[in-house]
Write a protein that holds these residues in place. Structure first.
Motif, short mmCIF file in Angstrom:
data_model
loop_
_atom_site.label_atom_id
_atom_site.label_comp_id
_atom_site.label_asym_id
_atom_site.label_seq_id
_atom_site.Cartn_x
_atom_site.Cartn_y
_atom_site.Cartn_z
N UNK A 220 0.83 -1.20 0.00
CA UNK A 220 0.00 0.00 0.00
C UNK A 220 0.87 1.26 0.00
N UNK A 221 1.95 1.23 0.75
CA UNK A 221 2.86 2.37 0.76
C UNK A 221 3.44 2.60 -0.62
N UNK A 222 3.80 1.52 -1.30
CA UNK A 222 4.35 1.63 -2.66
C UNK A 222 3.30 2.19 -3.62
N UNK A 223 2.05 1.76 -3.44
CA UNK A 223 0.97 2.23 -4.31
C UNK A 223 0.73 3.73 -4.13
N UNK A 224 0.74 4.18 -2.89
CA UNK A 224 0.55 5.60 -2.62
C UNK A 224 1.70 6.42 -3.17
N UNK A 225 2.92 5.89 -3.04
CA UNK A 225 4.09 6.58 -3.58
C UNK A 225 4.01 6.69 -5.10
N UNK A 226 3.54 5.62 -5.72
CA UNK A 226 3.37 5.61 -7.17
C UNK A 226 2.35 6.66 -7.61
#
Length: 235
Positions: A220-226
């Motif tokens: 989820x953190x990676x998705x938000x960063x993306x």
């Protein structure tokens, strides 16, 4: 037609277990009586599809469907509800292609059907929801028709179907759902459709329910960063 539509809409908005069946019986009567003043129209079809989609038989207990322990009777009823929802959509498409422009399905119609798939929890529901999304995207790309362009609610409904359905997208690998959800989320962003809090919750539910050994928090953190990166590109 107005009287029939009013009653069918009443069943659609009721919580009765008979809502779908009652609405279908009225629709069938409209078709059989041959009265031109009782011909089904767009409002009829929307109400009929909604009646089946909101039927208690059309959405089983989500936890039961997740673990594949739904009662066989509930499963059969859910399958019928979903089948009738899709039949209503197909009737609209057939009428539209036959020249009745008033029966043209729109994004609301398609999204209602996708919601019905997601609520049913039956085997094949998630696959059918994703296939219908593919159909909408393809039609929009080929025609440029804004009426069938998937919106935030549509994409979120597909993600919900993935979150609460049995794993039937590909093989038995539970990561199939997680990968499919992320692909759909990325497609949504690429097509300029903005996610909302419900979209993120839906993705989170997919990862939580079908995560295997995935690190949900990290993903989820990676998705938000993306997403932040994509937003910065537009500034």
């Amino acid at each position: 037609t107005i009287a029939y539509n009013t009653i069918i809409s009443g069943w659609a908005n009721s919580k009765s277990a008979e809502g779908g069946e009652r609405a279908q019986a009225l629709y069938d009567r409209m078709l059989s009586d041959g009265n031109k003043y009782n011909k089904p129209n767009m409002k009829t079809m929307h109400a009929l599809v909604l009646a089946w989609a909101k039927s208690p038989h059309g959405h089983q207990n989500r936890q039961s469907s997740r673990y594949g322990v739904a009662d066989s009777g509930e499963s059969r009823a859910g399958e019928r509800a979903v089948r009738m929802v899709r039949r209503g959509l197909d009737d609209m498409i057939d009428a539209y292609r036959s020249g009745d422009k008033s029966m043209k399905p729109n994004v609301r119609t398609y999204t209602t059907v996708i919601n019905a798939y997601g609520r049913s929890g039956i085997p094949g529901a998630a696959r059918n929801a994703t296939l219908l999304l593919d159909e909408m995207e393809r039609e929009y790309e080929e025609t440029g028709d804004e009426d069938v362009k998937p919106n935030t609610i549509t994409y979120t409904a597909v993600l919900d179907a993935l979150a609460w359905s049995q794993n039937d997208i590909g093989n038995e690998d539970t990561h199939d759902y997680a990968v499919t959800a992320e692909n759909i989320f990325n497609r949504m962003i690429e097509k300029g459709v903005s996610p909302d809090i419900r979209t993120y919750n839906a993705v989170l539910n997919v990862w939580r329910n079908h995560r295997g050994d995935m690190d949900v928090g990290a993903n989820m953190k990676r998705l938000l960063s993306q997403l932040e990166t994509e937003e910065n590109k537009t500034l």
